[in-house]
Scaffold this motif. Structure first.
Motif, PDB file in Angstrom:
ATOM      1  N   LYS A   1       0.829  -1.205   0.000  1.00 47.52           N
ATOM      2  CA  LYS A   1       0.000   0.000   0.000  1.00 47.52           C
ATOM      3  C   LYS A   1       0.867   1.261   0.000  1.00 47.52           C
ATOM      4  O   LYS A   1       0.554   2.240  -0.699  1.00 47.52           O
ATOM      5  CB  LYS A   1      -0.927   0.011   1.213  1.00 47.52           C
ATOM      6  N   ARG A   2       1.940   1.222   0.768  1.00 46.37           N
ATOM      7  CA  ARG A   2       2.831   2.384   0.816  1.00 46.37           C
ATOM      8  C   ARG A   2       3.414   2.673  -0.573  1.00 46.37           C
ATOM      9  O   ARG A   2       3.429   3.820  -1.028  1.00 46.37           O
ATOM     10  CB  ARG A   2       3.960   2.127   1.814  1.00 46.37           C
ATOM     11  N   LEU A   3       3.860   1.631  -1.265  1.00 41.57           N
ATOM     12  CA  LEU A   3       4.422   1.799  -2.601  1.00 41.57           C
ATOM     13  C   LEU A   3       3.347   2.231  -3.602  1.00 41.57           C
ATOM     14  O   LEU A   3       3.570   3.101  -4.453  1.00 41.57           O
ATOM     15  CB  LEU A   3       5.074   0.491  -3.069  1.00 41.57           C
ATOM     16  N   PHE A   4       2.183   1.610  -3.483  1.00 41.73           N
ATOM     17  CA  PHE A   4       1.069   1.924  -4.390  1.00 41.73           C
ATOM     18  C   PHE A   4       0.636   3.376  -4.221  1.00 41.73           C
ATOM     19  O   PHE A   4       0.429   4.088  -5.207  1.00 41.73           O
ATOM     20  CB  PHE A   4      -0.100   0.981  -4.121  1.00 41.73           C
ATOM     21  N   ASP A   5       0.500   3.814  -2.974  1.00 48.97           N
ATOM     22  CA  ASP A   5       0.070   5.192  -2.714  1.00 48.97           C
ATOM     23  C   ASP A   5       1.108   6.198  -3.209  1.00 48.97           C
ATOM     24  O   ASP A   5       0.759   7.269  -3.727  1.00 48.97           O
ATOM     25  CB  ASP A   5      -0.175   5.398  -1.211  1.00 48.97           C
ATOM     26  N   THR A   6       2.385   5.846  -3.046  1.00 51.05           N
ATOM     27  CA  THR A   6       3.447   6.728  -3.542  1.00 51.05           C
ATOM     28  C   THR A   6       3.378   6.853  -5.052  1.00 51.05           C
ATOM     29  O   THR A   6       3.489   7.951  -5.612  1.00 51.05           O
ATOM     30  CB  THR A   6       4.832   6.185  -3.141  1.00 51.05           C
ATOM     31  N   LEU A   7       3.163   5.724  -5.721  1.00 52.02           N
ATOM     32  CA  LEU A   7       3.052   5.726  -7.179  1.00 52.02           C
ATOM     33  C   LEU A   7       1.849   6.546  -7.631  1.00 52.02           C
ATOM     34  O   LEU A   7       1.917   7.302  -8.604  1.00 52.02           O
ATOM     35  CB  LEU A   7       2.929   4.286  -7.679  1.00 52.02           C
ATOM     36  N   LYS A   8       0.770   6.413  -6.898  1.00 52.20           N
ATOM     37  CA  LYS A   8      -0.459   7.138  -7.228  1.00 52.20           C
ATOM     38  C   LYS A   8      -0.281   8.641  -7.040  1.00 52.20           C
ATOM     39  O   LYS A   8      -0.866   9.444  -7.778  1.00 52.20           O
ATOM     40  CB  LYS A   8      -1.604   6.619  -6.357  1.00 52.20           C
ATOM     41  N   GLU A   9       0.528   9.026  -6.074  1.00 52.70           N
ATOM     42  CA  GLU A   9       0.803  10.442  -5.842  1.00 52.70           C
ATOM     43  C   GLU A   9       1.741  11.006  -6.910  1.00 52.70           C
ATOM     44  O   GLU A   9       1.607  12.162  -7.332  1.00 52.70           O
ATOM     45  CB  GLU A   9       1.438  10.632  -4.458  1.00 52.70           C
ATOM     46  N   GLN A  10       2.695  10.184  -7.339  1.00 51.17           N
ATOM     47  CA  GLN A  10       3.668  10.642  -8.329  1.00 51.17           C
ATOM     48  C   GLN A  10       3.058  10.803  -9.723  1.00 51.17           C
ATOM     49  O   GLN A  10       3.486  11.664 -10.500  1.00 51.17           O
ATOM     50  CB  GLN A  10       4.841   9.655  -8.405  1.00 51.17           C
ATOM     51  N   SER A  11       2.085   9.979 -10.038  1.00 50.85           N
ATOM     52  CA  SER A  11       1.539   9.944 -11.396  1.00 50.85           C
ATOM     53  C   SER A  11       1.000  11.297 -11.880  1.00 50.85           C
ATOM     54  O   SER A  11       1.398  11.772 -12.958  1.00 50.85           O
ATOM     55  CB  SER A  11       0.452   8.872 -11.500  1.00 50.85           C
ATOM     56  N   PRO A  12       0.108  11.969 -11.148  1.00 49.48           N
ATOM     57  CA  PRO A  12      -0.401  13.261 -11.652  1.00 49.48           C
ATOM     58  C   PRO A  12       0.663  14.341 -11.707  1.00 49.48           C
ATOM     59  O   PRO A  12       0.600  15.237 -12.552  1.00 49.48           O
ATOM     60  CB  PRO A  12      -1.511  13.612 -10.652  1.00 49.48           C
ATOM     61  N   ILE A  13       1.659  14.262 -10.816  1.00 51.30           N
ATOM     62  CA  ILE A  13       2.746  15.245 -10.840  1.00 51.30           C
ATOM     63  C   ILE A  13       3.582  15.067 -12.100  1.00 51.30           C
ATOM     64  O   ILE A  13       3.950  16.030 -12.772  1.00 51.30           O
ATOM     65  CB  ILE A  13       3.629  15.111  -9.579  1.00 51.30           C
ATOM     66  N   TYR A  14       3.849  13.809 -12.423  1.00 48.18           N
ATOM     67  CA  TYR A  14       4.609  13.517 -13.641  1.00 48.18           C
ATOM     68  C   TYR A  14       3.839  13.979 -14.877  1.00 48.18           C
ATOM     69  O   TYR A  14       4.407  14.594 -15.783  1.00 48.18           O
ATOM     70  CB  TYR A  14       4.903  12.018 -13.724  1.00 48.18           C
TER      71      TYR A  14
END
Length: 248
Positions: free
Chosen positions: A41-54
């Motif tokens: 979940k920690r990795l998934f949430d981090t990825l989900k946060e990074q996606s719109p910024i990218y």
């Protein structure tokens, strides 16, 4: 069990964003419970946060390209205005009285728009439109034809329309004030993805839990799609050396 190999050296920046979104979307569509594993979940949430910024960084890059194109198109129409004025000025000292009258008539019109190139984008567009309409008015038609200015007016109209079409279709992100380091964002988001996918593989191999095997299937579905996409691409295409990394 294994991860389908895919090299990110051959993925364009936009494709990296799509690659990540594909995984996030596919995972959520499977109704898998992300809270099953706190580390996942920690990795998934981090990825989900990074996606719109990218994605926002990519939009900014496109906006910059649009701004550069607008500058180029604006320069083209400014040149067209100067060409029209120079073509008109050729007749300033003519001995032909008919040409003198035509020159004087059009000088009044051109003088009214003498500072048009200094206006902001939208004001210049409107000003050029008005200038063209006035030059093409019936009262000026004979003067235009006599001095051979029609082609210069047509060129001005063409360049102005090209600018307006691009300006009206521009991305709303053109005026974005945010600054992103796309290269670093790309590196970070792929690193998070790599950690997540490798973690899923290890857990799928060592835990008798369908959550991990189902998630691994989701991961590989996206990887296969983009691996096939890259395989179809011209084999001679070179990768960007600044984007050199491999997701295994």
């Amino acid at each position: 069990m294994k991860l389908i190999e895919i090299s990110t050296t051959r993925l364009q920046n936009l494709e990296v964003g799509q690659f990540i979104i594909r995984f996030l979307t596919d995972f959520e569509n499977q109704n898998l419970d992300v809270a099953t594993d706190t580390d996942f979940k920690r990795l998934f949430d981090t990825l989900k946060e990074q996606s719109p910024i990218y994605d926002a960084a990519l939009n900014q890059k496109r906006a910059k390209t649009e701004s550069e194109l607008l500058l180029k198109l604006d320069n083209s129409r400014d040149k067209a205005i100067r060409s029209l004025r120079r073509a008109h000025s050729v007749f300033e000292y003519t001995d032909d009285t008919t040409e003198q009258d035509a020159y004087a008539t059009l000088k009044i019109v051109l003088k009214a728009y003498k500072d048009i190139q200094e206006e902001n984008y939208e004001a210049e567009s409107l000003g050029i439109d008005n200038l063209i309409v006035e030059l093409r008015h019936a009262k000026n038609s004979s003067a235009i034809q006599l001095l051979g200015l029609e082609r210069h007016i047509n060129k001005l109209e063409e360049t102005n329309n090209a600018f307006k079409n691009t300006f009206n279709q521009r991305s709303t992100n053109t005026i974005s004030a945010e600054v992103f380091n796309t290269k670093l964002l790309r590196k970070n988001i792929l690193e998070t993805y790599r950690n997540l996918s490798e973690y899923v593989l290890v857990m799928a191999k060592n835990r008798n839990n369908p959550f991990y095997t189902d998630t691994l299937t989701v991961v590989n579905n996206g990887r296969k799609y983009f691996a096939d996409l890259l395989a179809r691409r011209h084999s001679g295409q070179e990768a960007n050396p600044e984007e050199n990394s491999v997701v295994k």
